[in-house]
Design a protein around this motif. Structure first.
Motif, short mmCIF file in Angstrom:
data_model
loop_
_atom_site.label_atom_id
_atom_site.label_comp_id
_atom_site.label_asym_id
_atom_site.label_seq_id
_atom_site.Cartn_x
_atom_site.Cartn_y
_atom_site.Cartn_z
N ASN A 151 0.93 -1.00 -0.08
CA ASN A 151 0.19 0.02 0.05
C ASN A 151 0.82 1.32 0.06
O ASN A 151 0.47 2.38 0.34
CB ASN A 151 -1.00 0.00 1.06
CG ASN A 151 -0.22 -0.19 2.50
OD1 ASN A 151 1.06 -0.24 2.49
ND2 ASN A 151 -0.88 -0.27 3.68
N TYR A 152 2.05 1.03 -0.17
CA TYR A 152 3.17 2.43 -0.32
C TYR A 152 4.15 2.15 -1.42
O TYR A 152 4.70 1.08 -1.29
CB TYR A 152 3.50 2.57 1.17
CG TYR A 152 4.59 3.74 1.00
CD1 TYR A 152 6.09 3.38 1.42
CD2 TYR A 152 4.06 4.81 0.90
CE1 TYR A 152 6.91 4.47 1.72
CE2 TYR A 152 5.04 5.99 1.10
CZ TYR A 152 6.45 5.65 1.52
OH TYR A 152 7.34 6.84 1.43
N ASP A 182 6.68 9.70 -3.81
CA ASP A 182 5.99 8.32 -3.15
C ASP A 182 4.47 8.38 -3.39
O ASP A 182 3.84 9.51 -3.68
CB ASP A 182 6.22 8.13 -1.74
CG ASP A 182 6.20 9.12 -0.79
OD1 ASP A 182 6.28 9.08 0.40
OD2 ASP A 182 5.22 10.19 -1.16
N ARG A 225 0.61 6.23 -2.10
CA ARG A 225 0.02 5.54 -1.21
C ARG A 225 -1.32 4.89 -2.15
O ARG A 225 -1.74 5.37 -3.13
CB ARG A 225 -0.32 6.11 -0.06
CG ARG A 225 0.65 6.69 0.81
CD ARG A 225 0.14 6.95 2.09
NE ARG A 225 1.53 7.72 2.85
CZ ARG A 225 1.34 7.63 4.27
NH1 ARG A 225 0.32 7.57 4.73
NH2 ARG A 225 2.44 8.31 4.67
N SER A 251 5.79 -1.57 -0.17
CA SER A 251 5.76 -1.89 1.17
C SER A 251 4.25 -2.01 1.42
O SER A 251 3.41 -1.24 0.89
CB SER A 251 6.41 -0.60 2.19
OG SER A 251 6.01 -0.74 3.25
N SER A 252 4.15 -2.96 2.51
CA SER A 252 2.71 -3.01 3.12
C SER A 252 2.89 -2.50 4.52
O SER A 252 2.32 -3.50 5.57
CB SER A 252 2.45 -4.73 2.88
OG SER A 252 3.24 -5.23 3.66
N GLY A 253 3.21 -1.72 5.04
CA GLY A 253 3.41 -1.28 6.53
C GLY A 253 2.07 -1.21 6.98
O GLY A 253 1.11 -0.84 6.54
N ASN A 254 1.99 -1.86 8.31
CA ASN A 254 0.65 -1.74 8.76
C ASN A 254 0.91 -1.80 10.40
O ASN A 254 1.67 -2.68 10.88
CB ASN A 254 -0.11 -3.08 8.78
CG ASN A 254 -1.43 -3.14 9.41
OD1 ASN A 254 -1.47 -2.50 10.16
ND2 ASN A 254 -2.36 -4.11 9.10
N ALA A 255 0.65 -0.50 11.12
CA ALA A 255 1.23 -0.63 12.38
C ALA A 255 0.42 -1.41 13.41
O ALA A 255 1.16 -2.05 14.34
CB ALA A 255 0.71 0.99 12.79
N THR A 270 1.97 -7.21 11.05
CA THR A 270 3.31 -7.99 11.19
C THR A 270 4.35 -7.27 10.29
O THR A 270 5.36 -7.78 10.17
CB THR A 270 3.25 -9.57 11.19
OG1 THR A 270 2.67 -9.75 9.95
CG2 THR A 270 2.41 -10.15 12.42
N TYR A 277 6.19 -4.10 9.10
CA TYR A 277 6.62 -2.72 9.70
C TYR A 277 7.01 -1.75 8.69
O TYR A 277 8.09 -1.01 9.08
CB TYR A 277 7.56 -3.12 10.85
CG TYR A 277 6.98 -3.97 11.83
CD1 TYR A 277 7.39 -5.36 11.86
CD2 TYR A 277 6.18 -3.40 12.86
CE1 TYR A 277 6.88 -6.25 12.96
CE2 TYR A 277 5.77 -4.31 13.97
CZ TYR A 277 5.87 -5.79 14.10
OH TYR A 277 5.40 -6.48 14.91
N GLY A 278 6.59 -1.89 7.48
CA GLY A 278 7.35 -0.77 6.51
C GLY A 278 8.52 -1.23 5.78
O GLY A 278 8.96 -0.44 5.16
N LYS A 279 9.03 -2.67 5.84
CA LYS A 279 10.38 -2.87 5.00
C LYS A 279 9.87 -2.56 3.66
O LYS A 279 8.81 -2.77 3.21
CB LYS A 279 10.58 -4.40 5.51
CG LYS A 279 9.62 -5.29 5.03
CD LYS A 279 10.19 -6.67 5.16
CE LYS A 279 9.09 -7.54 4.46
NZ LYS A 279 9.37 -9.14 5.14
N LEU A 280 10.84 -2.15 2.97
CA LEU A 280 10.75 -1.96 1.45
C LEU A 280 11.28 -3.14 0.75
O LEU A 280 12.30 -3.60 1.30
CB LEU A 280 11.48 -0.58 1.08
CG LEU A 280 10.87 0.57 1.62
CD1 LEU A 280 11.84 1.94 1.44
CD2 LEU A 280 9.44 1.03 1.39
N PHE A 313 12.59 -3.56 -2.95
CA PHE A 313 13.11 -2.98 -4.28
C PHE A 313 13.07 -3.48 -5.61
O PHE A 313 13.10 -4.66 -5.45
CB PHE A 313 14.48 -2.21 -3.70
CG PHE A 313 14.65 -1.14 -2.77
CD1 PHE A 313 14.42 -1.43 -1.40
CD2 PHE A 313 14.61 0.18 -3.28
CE1 PHE A 313 14.53 -0.52 -0.55
CE2 PHE A 313 14.73 1.17 -2.34
CZ PHE A 313 14.64 0.79 -1.13
#
Lengths: 117, 114
Positions: free
Chosen positions: A31-32, A49, A51, A93-97, A100, A102-105, A107
């Motif tokens: 989602n990012y 960037d 979203r 990235s599929s960051g989701n606070a 599980t 945590y925003g790792k990219l 590439f």
């Protein structure tokens, strides 16, 4: 896990032309989508960037478009200048606070852009 | 300079030696990431810290690799018994707020294992 494919691997344009770099991703949960520029001997630097709730974003000569259905996104650089020459990376990235991830990219493989004066 | 800093910038070592790299993130950032980049490739995720807690590790991070962020500020990445395949650029990035915010990258530490 996520997989990001980036094309082309090299791109050569004349100053003033437009440049387009395309990426596809595999994880529908992503989602990012940032784009980074990396110059020799330096770390990547964010240039734009987007979203997943937005289809297009523009910042001066740079624009990014996102097609969630097709799972692809593109970088557009207009009126290219020699100083735009660098390696460009897309990422997802599929960051989701609360989850599980945590925003790792993840590439793409990178595109070497050369702008000839 | 208020960006992400990394030390050393370059490290040459012999196979079998241990090496340690340091990353100082942007001061108010609580999220810290390590990536590895080999020549001609994009960075690959290694590990993630939220404050002092290491919350995620990649399968790339073998048991020869260990990372710490003891006080939630700077972080160290140690590689034990280095191998030639460990030669790469090791990048640190930090970010604040939510997981979808910009990650600011440091200049990297280039490791060469002879």
């Amino acid at each position: 896990g996520e997989n990001v494919e980036q094309h082309p691997s090299t791109l050569s344009v004349q100053e003033g032309d437009s440049a387009v770099i395309k990426c596809t991703y595999s994880d529908s949960a992503s989602n990012y989508f940032p784009w980074y520029k990396q110059e020799l001997g330096k770390g990547p630097q964010l240039i734009i960037d987007i979203r997943s709730n937005v289809g297009e974003k523009k910042d001066q000569r740079i624009a990014v478009t996102l097609n969630k259905t097709a799972k692809h996104f593109s970088l557009h650089i207009t009126e290219t200048q020699p100083e735009d020459s660098a390696v460009y990376f897309c990422a997802a990235s599929s960051g989701n606070a609360g989850g599980t991830s945590y925003g790792k990219l993840t590439f793409g493989q990178g595109t070497i852009l050369t702008v000839h004066p | 300079d208020t960006g992400v800093s990394q030390d050393p910038r370059h490290k040459i070592t012999k196979r079998g030696q241990n090496v340690t790299f340091r990353c100082d993130p942007i001061s108010e950032h609580n999220r810290l990431y390590w990536y590895r980049q080999t020549l001609g490739q994009g960075p690959e995720f290694l590990t993630y810290f939220q404050n002092e807690a290491q919350l995620e590790k990649s399968r790339l991070l073998s048991d020869r690799f260990s990372a710490e962020r003891p006080k939630g500020s700077f972080s160290t990445l140690e590689i034990q018994r280095t191998e030639q395949g460990d030669s790469a650029m090791y990048l640190c990035a930090s970010s604040n707020r939510d997981p979808l915010s910009e990650q600011f990258f440091g200049p990297g530490t280039r490791l060469t294992v002879l």
